[in-house]
Enzyme design. Structure first.
Site, PDB file in Angstrom:
ATOM      1  N   LYS A   1     154.405   5.111 -53.193  1.00 28.09           N
ATOM      2  CA  LYS A   1     154.686   5.507 -51.816  1.00 28.09           C
ATOM      3  C   LYS A   1     153.861   4.628 -50.879  1.00 28.09           C
ATOM      4  CE  LYS A   1     156.840   9.598 -53.354  1.00 28.09           C
ATOM      5  NZ  LYS A   1     156.673  10.737 -54.206  1.00 28.09           N
TER       6      LYS A   1
ATOM      7  N   HIS B   1     151.810  12.000 -51.117  1.00 27.56           N
ATOM      8  CA  HIS B   1     152.065  11.573 -49.734  1.00 27.56           C
ATOM      9  C   HIS B   1     150.804  11.524 -48.875  1.00 27.56           C
ATOM     10  CE1 HIS B   1     156.411  11.734 -50.329  1.00 27.56           C
ATOM     11  NE2 HIS B   1     156.179  12.825 -51.030  1.00 27.56           N
TER      12      HIS B   1
ATOM     13  N   SER C   1     156.256  17.306 -49.560  1.00 23.44           N
ATOM     14  CA  SER C   1     157.129  16.136 -49.476  1.00 23.44           C
ATOM     15  C   SER C   1     158.343  16.325 -48.571  1.00 23.44           C
ATOM     16  CB  SER C   1     157.566  15.707 -50.874  1.00 23.44           C
ATOM     17  OG  SER C   1     158.098  16.790 -51.591  1.00 23.44           O
TER      18      SER C   1
HETATM   19  C1  PLP Z   1     157.334  11.348 -55.334  1.00 26.77           C
HETATM   20  C2  PLP Z   1     156.550  12.504 -55.800  1.00 26.77           C
HETATM   21  C3  PLP Z   1     156.226  12.668 -57.138  1.00 26.77           C
HETATM   22  C4  PLP Z   1     156.821  11.811 -58.218  1.00 26.77           C
HETATM   23  O1  PLP Z   1     156.270  10.544 -58.243  1.00 26.77           O
HETATM   24  P1  PLP Z   1     157.097   9.350 -58.880  1.00 26.77           P
HETATM   25  O2  PLP Z   1     156.087   8.290 -59.115  1.00 26.77           O
HETATM   26  O3  PLP Z   1     158.132   8.988 -57.890  1.00 26.77           O
HETATM   27  O4  PLP Z   1     157.683   9.878 -60.168  1.00 26.77           O
HETATM   28  C5  PLP Z   1     155.370  13.692 -57.487  1.00 26.77           C
HETATM   29  N1  PLP Z   1     154.889  14.544 -56.558  1.00 26.77           N
HETATM   30  C6  PLP Z   1     155.213  14.429 -55.263  1.00 26.77           C
HETATM   31  C7  PLP Z   1     154.640  15.411 -54.276  1.00 26.77           C
HETATM   32  C8  PLP Z   1     156.057  13.413 -54.842  1.00 26.77           C
HETATM   33  O5  PLP Z   1     156.411  13.330 -53.565  1.00 26.77           O
END
Ligand code: PLP
Length: 394
Positions: A242, A210, A182
Site C-alpha cells: 500500500k 493502511h 480499510s
Molecule cells: C490489504 C489488506 C490486507 C491484505 O494485504 P495483502 O498484502 O494485499 O494481501 C490485510 N489487512 C488489511 C487491513 C488490508 O487492507
C-alpha cells in the site's frame, strides 16, 4: 445421483448477485502514470489506489528492483527455511524492525498470508479471539482457521470488546483490530484497546495495512502515533503493497513472537519466499517513506481539501482523517450508478457494496495519494456533486 453440482451452484449464486447489483468484475487496467489509468479504452484519474505516498512508480524503487534482479535473479527459488531467505529479505526485516521500534520483524509474501499465519500460529482451538466487526476479511479467516472462539465486538467500541473478553475469563485471548479501517478510513481506539488488553491479560494484534507510511512519526504507523510500544501492543502486522508501493507484508514484535512464527506460521513455512528484488525495492521505499515527510504533509493537505470541498457540496463523508475517504451512498444500485457516471467524467472511484461492507452502506471509496494534484481533487469533487445530486440515500 442426487448430488448438487458445485460449479452449477456457484453459477446460480452468481446470478443472484447480479440481480442485486452486487456482481464483481475484474477489469484490466493500464497505468499511464502515478494517478492516471486507462480502462475499457477510457483514460481516467484514479482515486482507487492504495499508493498513498506515490512510491509505486518511484524511479529509485524501480532501479533497486532492476539492480537486484540482475544480481540475484527474479524468483527466490525456495521457501525461507529452505534456502529462499536472501540478504535482501534479512536487510528488509532489520529496517522494518528499526522503523517501527520493534525488536524483530518477519516478512510474508502477502498481508493475507501474514494474518492467517499469525492467528493460526498463536491461537489454539478454544482460545478466545476478539475482533472488531469491521476488521479485514483475512483477520476473520485467520481466526476461523485457528479453531479459536471468534467473538466480534461493535466497531471501535472498547466497552463492547470488554464484554466479549469477559465472556470467557480463563481462555488465553487475543484482541485483533485494523489500525486504520480499510473501507471506512477511521483509526481504531488503540490506547483504550491496549489498556483493556493489559487489564484482561489479552494480547493485542494490530493490522496496520493502511496506517504504515501514513500515520505517526516518520510514517511508522498507527501504533507509533498512539505511542504504544511492543510491550503494550506486541503484535504488529502491516503490508508492503500500500503506502510502500511494492508487495508483501511483515509482522514485527518481540523476538519471542517472531521466533515462534518461524516455527509455527504455516503461511511462512510452506510457501516460496517473496522475490528478493521486491525486498530490495521495499528497503528503498522504507527509506523514502521515513525521510520524505513532505509526502505525508502533501497527502494531509489533499485530505483536508477534499473534506472541506465535500462538506461544501453537501456530500456525506465517513469520519476519517486518513487517505481513505469514503463517500457514503446507501443503496448498491445507486453507488454503482454514481461510480459509472464518475467514469464517464474521467474519474475512477469504485463502488464498495455488501458483503464487503454492511447492508445499506454502499459507498464510493475515494483514496487519496501524495501523487494527486489539487486540480485532480477539485475535478473529482465537482464530478461527485453531479453524480450524487441528492447526497446519500435517506
Ligand atoms: C490489504 C489488506 C490486507 C491484505 O494485504 P495483502 O498484502 O494485499 O494481501 C490485510 N489487512 C488489511 C487491513 C488490508 O487492507
Amino acid at each position: 445421483m442426487k448430488r448438487a453440482d458445485l460449479i452449477a451452484r456457484t453459477a446460480a449464486a452468481r446470478a443472484r448477485r447480479a440481480n442485486e447489483d452486487l456482481l464483481r468484475r475484474v477489469r484490466t487496467v493500464r497505468a499511464v502514470d502515478d494517478t492516471r489509468i486507462v480502462m475499457d479504452g477510457r483514460q481516467m484519474t484514479s482515486f482507487a489506489s492504495n499508493d498513498y505516498l506515490g512510491l509505486a512508480r518511484h524511479p529509485a524503487l524501480i532501479e533497486a528492483l532492476i539492480r537486484a534482479a540482475k544480481e540475484v535473479g527474479v524468483g527466490a527459488t525456495a521457501a525461507h527455511l529452505l534456502g529462499g531467505h536472501r540478504e535482501q529479505h534479512a536487510e528488509l526485516e532489520e529496517s522494518l524492525a528499526r522503523w517501527t521500534g520493534r525488536e524483530c520483524a518477519l516478512v510474508f509474501s502477502t498481508g493475507y498470508m501474514a494474518n492467517l499465519g499469525v492467528l493460526q500460529a498463536l491461537l489454539d482451538r478454544d482460545d478466545l479471539c476478539v475482533q472488531d466487526k469491521l476488521n479485514h476479511a483475512c483477520l476473520i479467516d485467520g481466526a476461523r482457521l485457528s479453531g479459536a472462539q471468534l467473538r466480534r465486538y461493535l466497531h471501535a467500541d472498547p466497552d463492547s470488546a470488554r464484554r466479549q473478553l469477559e465472556s470467557s475469563t480463563e481462555a488465553p485471548a487475543l484482541l485483533a483490530t485494523d489500525g486504520v479501517f480499510s473501507m471506512d478510513g477511521d483509526v481504531a481506539p488503540l490506547a483504550e484497546l491496549a489498556a483493556l488488553c493489559a487489564e484482561q491479560g489479552a494480547s493485542l494484534m494490530v493490522d496496520d495495512a493502511h496506517g504504515i507510511g501514513v500515520l505517526g512519526r516518520e510514517g511508522a504507523g498507527s501504533l507509533v502515533e498512539a505511542n504504544l510500544s511492543q510491550h503494550e501492543a506486541p503484535i504488529l502486522m502491516a503490508t508492503l503493497g500500500k503506502a510502500l508501493g511494492v508487495s508483501g507484508a511483515f509482522v514485527a514484535g518481540p523476538a519471542e513472537l517472531i521466533d515462534g512464527l518461524v516455527q509455527f506460521a504455516r503461511t511462512h513455512i510452506y510457501t516460496t519466499a517473496q522475490p528478493p528484488a521486491l525486498a530490495a525495492a521495499t528497503c528503498v521505499a522504507v527509506r523514502i517513506a521515513r525521510e520524505e515527510q513532505w509526502r505525508r504533509d502533501r497527502l494531509h493537505d489533499l485530505i483536508a481539501r477534499f473534506r472541506h470541498g465535500a462538506d461544501h457540496r453537501g456530500l456525506l463523508l465517513a469520519d476519517s482523517r486518513t487517505p481513505i475517504q469514503p463517500v457514503m451512498v446507501g443503496s448498491s444500485a445507486h453507488a454503482v450508478q454514481a461510480s459509472r457516471q464518475l467514469e464517464s467524467s474521467g474519474f475512477f472511484v469504485p463502488a464498495i457494496r455488501p458483503p464487503t461492507v454492511p447492508e445499506n452502506t454502499a459507498r464510493l471509496r475515494v483514496t487519496l495519494s501524495a501523487a494527486h494534484r489539487e486540480p485532480d481533487v477539485e475535478g473529482l469533487l465537482d464530478a461527485l456533486a453531479l453524480a450524487l445530486p441528492h447526497g446519500s440515500d435517506p
